[in-house]
Write an enzyme that holds these catalytic residues in place. Structure first.
Site, PDB file in Angstrom:
ATOM      1  N   CYS A 130     -17.320  33.305 107.607  1.00 15.87           N
ATOM      2  CA  CYS A 130     -17.622  32.657 106.213  1.00 15.87           C
ATOM      3  C   CYS A 130     -17.550  32.839 105.253  1.00 15.87           C
ATOM      4  O   CYS A 130     -16.776  33.713 104.797  1.00 15.87           O
ATOM      5  CB  CYS A 130     -19.191  32.784 106.362  1.00 15.87           C
ATOM      6  SG  CYS A 130     -20.173  33.768 106.595  1.00 15.87           S
ATOM      7  N   CYS A 159     -18.350  36.633 104.027  1.00 14.54           N
ATOM      8  CA  CYS A 159     -17.317  37.437 104.684  1.00 14.54           C
ATOM      9  C   CYS A 159     -16.795  37.614 104.149  1.00 14.54           C
ATOM     10  O   CYS A 159     -16.102  38.617 104.268  1.00 14.54           O
ATOM     11  CB  CYS A 159     -17.044  37.251 106.432  1.00 14.54           C
ATOM     12  SG  CYS A 159     -18.478  37.167 107.589  1.00 14.54           S
ATOM     13  N   ASP A 164      23.152  29.609  84.290  1.00 19.51           N
ATOM     14  CA  ASP A 164      24.336  30.302  84.044  1.00 19.51           C
ATOM     15  C   ASP A 164      25.943  30.292  84.331  1.00 19.51           C
ATOM     16  O   ASP A 164      26.039  29.101  85.136  1.00 19.51           O
ATOM     17  CB  ASP A 164      24.035  31.836  85.275  1.00 19.51           C
ATOM     18  CG  ASP A 164      25.183  33.121  84.472  1.00 19.51           C
ATOM     19  OD1 ASP A 164      24.941  33.416  83.744  1.00 19.51           O
ATOM     20  OD2 ASP A 164      25.538  34.149  84.975  1.00 19.51           O
ATOM     21  N   ASP A 174      22.633  34.540  88.349  1.00 18.88           N
ATOM     22  CA  ASP A 174      23.153  35.293  90.005  1.00 18.88           C
ATOM     23  C   ASP A 174      21.591  36.623  90.118  1.00 18.88           C
ATOM     24  O   ASP A 174      22.257  36.858  90.921  1.00 18.88           O
ATOM     25  CB  ASP A 174      23.899  36.228  89.357  1.00 18.88           C
ATOM     26  CG  ASP A 174      23.846  37.794  88.320  1.00 18.88           C
ATOM     27  OD1 ASP A 174      22.783  37.601  87.566  1.00 18.88           O
ATOM     28  OD2 ASP A 174      24.821  37.543  87.320  1.00 18.88           O
ATOM     29  N   ASP A 220      20.365  37.998  85.191  1.00 17.47           N
ATOM     30  CA  ASP A 220      19.458  37.141  85.101  1.00 17.47           C
ATOM     31  C   ASP A 220      18.199  36.839  84.824  1.00 17.47           C
ATOM     32  O   ASP A 220      17.451  36.421  85.340  1.00 17.47           O
ATOM     33  CB  ASP A 220      20.190  36.126  85.167  1.00 17.47           C
ATOM     34  CG  ASP A 220      21.421  35.661  84.933  1.00 17.47           C
ATOM     35  OD1 ASP A 220      21.822  35.705  83.125  1.00 17.47           O
ATOM     36  OD2 ASP A 220      22.425  34.924  85.211  1.00 17.47           O
TER      37      ASP A 220
END
Length: 813
Positions: free
Chosen positions: A97, A100, A514, A709, A713
């Site tokens: 449950c 738990c 880029d 890349d 970046d």
């Protein structure tokens, strides 16, 4: 002696076996110990959350926990995070449950050395991150056991076996139901024919008994999965679809028993059987639909060999992948698959990389080149040195990524689940209201209210309302479409880290790209070189400075020099500094202790160092100077990807704003942008500036996708809503990106947007279909136009409609 409830596990035991502690009672020392652990740690609110539910007493496990700290276990199951912490997936046994889950997470979070603990209640899978210098995995396992649960490492192979076993069990239950349904329908034909032609009462009773014989195993064996699901739902205070099916079938079964044993009216044993059978068949077909969605994962898994031929001291030996170490020499023959990444040390030939990149053209590899796991050696005997372990190999990383993405959820699914939670309560309320209205204010107002036939009609209409309602179609709408979408993306060489990025990409309105390695191929070549002073000593300094850099421009110029001059030597340059987005500076002292200041980079760096030199070009420029005197200039060009212009045109047509960010000069940037159709260009920008630009876009309300890349970046990628690492599998950027492109084609990026939009579109269609279905069918059932048998069929068809609609994601267009 009286029975007494244990204060920890709430199980009832004979008082004489209980451990007494004042007013407290414990069934064993384990429960007593756990109770005091929670009390001492301030976690006793667990018992408020637990309520009247019971849990298992602490588990006594004889297993030697030291194995969790062994090197072999670590290599197989434990991974390392970017911060250097250890990470593992565990299955926690004994969770029943939400309380738990709360207890385990709370105890683990408050244990020193554990960084994070996230437990999925649906599959009991826990992701745990810890500092191995502060706590060992064996201590974490013991901590879990100390509060009454057990844990072991999650193994996808074991999970697959359990899934196959579950599927077989599902199939058997379904076939029992189908067999009983076929027989009970034949009996029903006889019964309903007799209703119009006249049937002996004793024969009718025999038919009812035969129906009971066929219905009982269907309800309590085939339908057991619905009772189990309803039980766990109720224990967690959730009324789910299983509750609707099981309650509708059970109430109909009870009423039919009442008729069988003397009550007036008609039995509906056939409806009980059909309710279970139709829903089971529908569920099984859902499983088949999901299986087709994850076939891509199975296909990729099958690409991994089980062992490899390792060469040690001239002896060849087959070794399991988990036992292969860094630096081992592996031999692969023609037609064999590469099992672990490495560099070729002997031989050369072509490799089929289609399993990774989707490209069917073989790639030629020679000595020193890197080869990747899952690729196929086409035509030569190759020996290579491993550069990774099996756990970190390319293909295994892809499999892990796919497994995680298939189990993740997009945001829209959480919203759908919230709606479906209240759905069941609403349906039960409508069913009760329907029964009351039909019984007290129904069409037969002149009926004697004690007449069983009138009760029967009201009861069956109410049951039809319960059965025809379909929260499962609502709950299924998102996950089935997400599964199919992710599998289609994987086929195109796109790996989504989480399913939620499908939704984000579908909503995205800005793509930031880029330049180098993304819009262009990233393969710079020297187009024009001007050597103003060809003194070999000065060229050696240029060569040494280039060698100290990993920038693509430096690499290209170095390659050019090595081709033109065969007598270059590396010099011991000092104070080497990298100037972001501009170049490098360094110093050199010759044998006469004369100091040389050397500079290599773009015009910005030249101006910053007050060197009087003007140079303009449409290409990228590298200028080398010694003591403020220019020695050489190089013009470099990078080829634009063939599909870059097509990508820009397609995404513009979809309404996306496209921006190019680059550290290159304005002239070069605008030249490239104009060729591919990008109007917004930001040049001469460093990595931090890129990240700040993306943050600014997001502050303006833009949903930003960044493609770069994945290394230079990384800051900008981390700042975007969705980050995409471009390039082939040589660039393993899984850790810094949300999406990884396994090939270098921009067509894959186009597919990412296209399939994401299609998937999100079909998710919304599925939700709309399920809502329309319920809005139409529920009122019809309340009005008495639908019997339970038809309701069950209709319910299954609604789920199958959602699955079938999701399959359309695979269609082109």
């Amino acid at each position: 002696m009286a029975d007494v409830k244990c204060n920890h596990c709430h199980l009832v035991f004979d008082e004489k076996v209980m451990i007494k502690e004042g007013e407290l009672n414990f069934c064993c020392k384990g429960c007593q110990g756990v109770y005091h652990i929670l009390k001492d740690d301030g976690l006793d609110s667990f018992y408020e959350k637990l309520g009247n539910k019971t849990i298992a007493p602490p588990i006594e496990v004889e297993d030697d926990v030291e194995r969790f700290d062994t090197k072999s276990f670590e290599d197989t199951f434990i991974k390392t995070t970017e911060n250097g912490y250890n990470k593992i997936d565990l299955i926690i046994e004994g969770i029943h449950c939400a309380a738990c889950v709360w207890l385990n997470e709370k105890v683990l979070f408050e244990t020193e050395g554990i960084i994070s603990a996230d437990i999925n209640f649906t599959n009991n899978k826990a992701k745990i991150v810890w500092d191995n210098e502060k706590i060992k995995l064996s201590q974490i396992i013991l901590k879990i056991r100390s509060i009454g649960y057990n844990a072991y490492a999650y193994d996808s192979t074991v999970a697959d076996e359990q899934a196959a076993k579950s599927k077989r069990d599902y199939f058997i239950r379904m076939m029992v139901a189908v067999f009983a349904s076929v027989n009970i329908m034949m009996l029903s034909v006889a019964k309903y024919t007799g209703f119009f032609t006249g049937i002996d009462e004793q024969i009718r009773e025999y038919i009812h008994i035969a129906e009971l014989v066929f219905t009982t195993p269907v309800l309590f064996y085939s339908g057991w999965i619905f009772f189990r699901g309803a039980y766990y739902g109720l224990r967690n205070r959730v009324l789910n679809m299983d509750f609707l099916v099981s309650s509708g079938a059970t109430l109909t079964y009870i009423y039919s028993l009442y008729v069988l044993f003397g009550g007036k009216g008609e039995s509906y044993f056939d409806s009980v059987t059909m309710i279970i059978t139709f829903v089971l068949v529908g569920k099984y077909l859902e499983v088949i639909g999901k299986k087709s969605a994850v076939d891509t994962l199975d296909k990729i898994k099958s690409s991994i060999p089980l062992e490899a031929t390792v060469v040690k001291d001239g002896v060849k030996k087959a070794i399991a992948l988990n036992n292969i170490e860094l630096g081992d020499i592996i031999e692969i023959r023609s037609g064999e698959k590469v099992c672990i990444d490495g560099k070729i040390i002997s031989g050369e030939g072509t490799f089929d990389e289609s399993s990774l990149t989707g490209e069917s053209v073989p790639v030629f590899k020679k000595m020193g080149d890197t080869i990747y796991s899952g690729t196929i050696n086409n035509d030569a005997l190759i020996r290579y040195e491993t550069t990774k372990t099996y756990k970190d190999s390319t293909l295994n990383s892809i499999v892990t990524l796919l497994e995680d993405s298939l189990s993740s959820k997009p945001e829209i699914e959480y919203k759908a689940n919230e709606v479906s939670k209240g759905f069941t309560v609403s349906i039960l309320s409508l069913s009760l209201l329907t029964f009351l209205v039909w019984y007290f204010f129904g069409l037969d107002l002149g009926f004697d209210y004690e007449n069983t036939n009138h009760f029967e009609k009201s009861f069956i209409v109410a049951i039809s309302v319960i059965v025809i309602a379909c929260p499962c179609a609502l709950a299924l709408a998102t996950p089935i479409a997400s599964l199919i979408g992710i599998s289609e993306l994987a086929k195109k060489g796109l790996l989504f880290k989480e399913a939620k990025f499908i939704e984000t990409m579908a909503k995205a309105n800005t793509l930031v790209m880029d330049k180098t390695g993304t819009i262009t191929k990233g393969e710079l070549k020297v187009k024009k070189a001007r050597i103003l002073d060809d003194n070999i000593h000065k060229l050696n300094l240029l060569y040494s400075l280039l060698d100290a850099s990993s920038h693509p421009i430096s690499k290209s110029v170095k390659k050019y020099l090595l081709k033109k001059y065969d007598n270059l030597e590396l010099k011991n340059i000092i104070d080497v500094k990298n100037i972001q987005a501009k170049g490098m500076v360094a110093k050199y002292t010759n044998v006469d202790d004369k100091l040389f200041h050397i500079i290599g980079g773009n015009m910005e760096l030249i101006k910053d160092n007050r060197i009087n030199y003007n140079f303009e070009s449409q290409n990228s420029v590298y200028i080398f100077a010694i003591n403020r005197r220019v020695i050489a200039t190089f013009e470099l060009a990078d080829e634009i990807r063939e599909d870059a212009k097509e990508l820009v045109e397609n995404l513009k047509a979809e309404g996306l704003d496209i921006v190019m960010l680059t550290g290159d000069n304005e002239s070069v940037a605008k030249n490239v942008a104009s060729k591919v159709g990008i109007k917004k260009v930001v040049s001469n920008i460093d990595p931090i500036g890129k990240a700040n630009y993306i943050k600014k876009l997001r502050e303006e309300g833009k949903i930003v996708v960044m493609a770069g890349d994945g290394i230079n970046d990384s800051v900008a990628l981390a700042s975007s809503d969705v980050s995409i690492a471009m390039g082939n599998s040589a660039d393993i950027t899984i850790s810094v990106s949300d999406i990884v492109l396994l090939n270098s084609s921009l067509k894959s990026l186009n597919f990412a947007f296209m399939i994401s939009k299609r998937t999100y579109k079909f998710i919304k269609e599925n939700l709309l279909l399920s809502l329309i279905y319920n809005m139409i069918t529920i009122p019809l059932a309340m009005a008495g136009f639908v019997i339970p048998l038809v309701a069950a069929l209709s319910m299954s068809l609604s789920s199958l409609l959602v699955v079938a609609n999701s399959m359309r994601i695979k269609l082109k267009g």
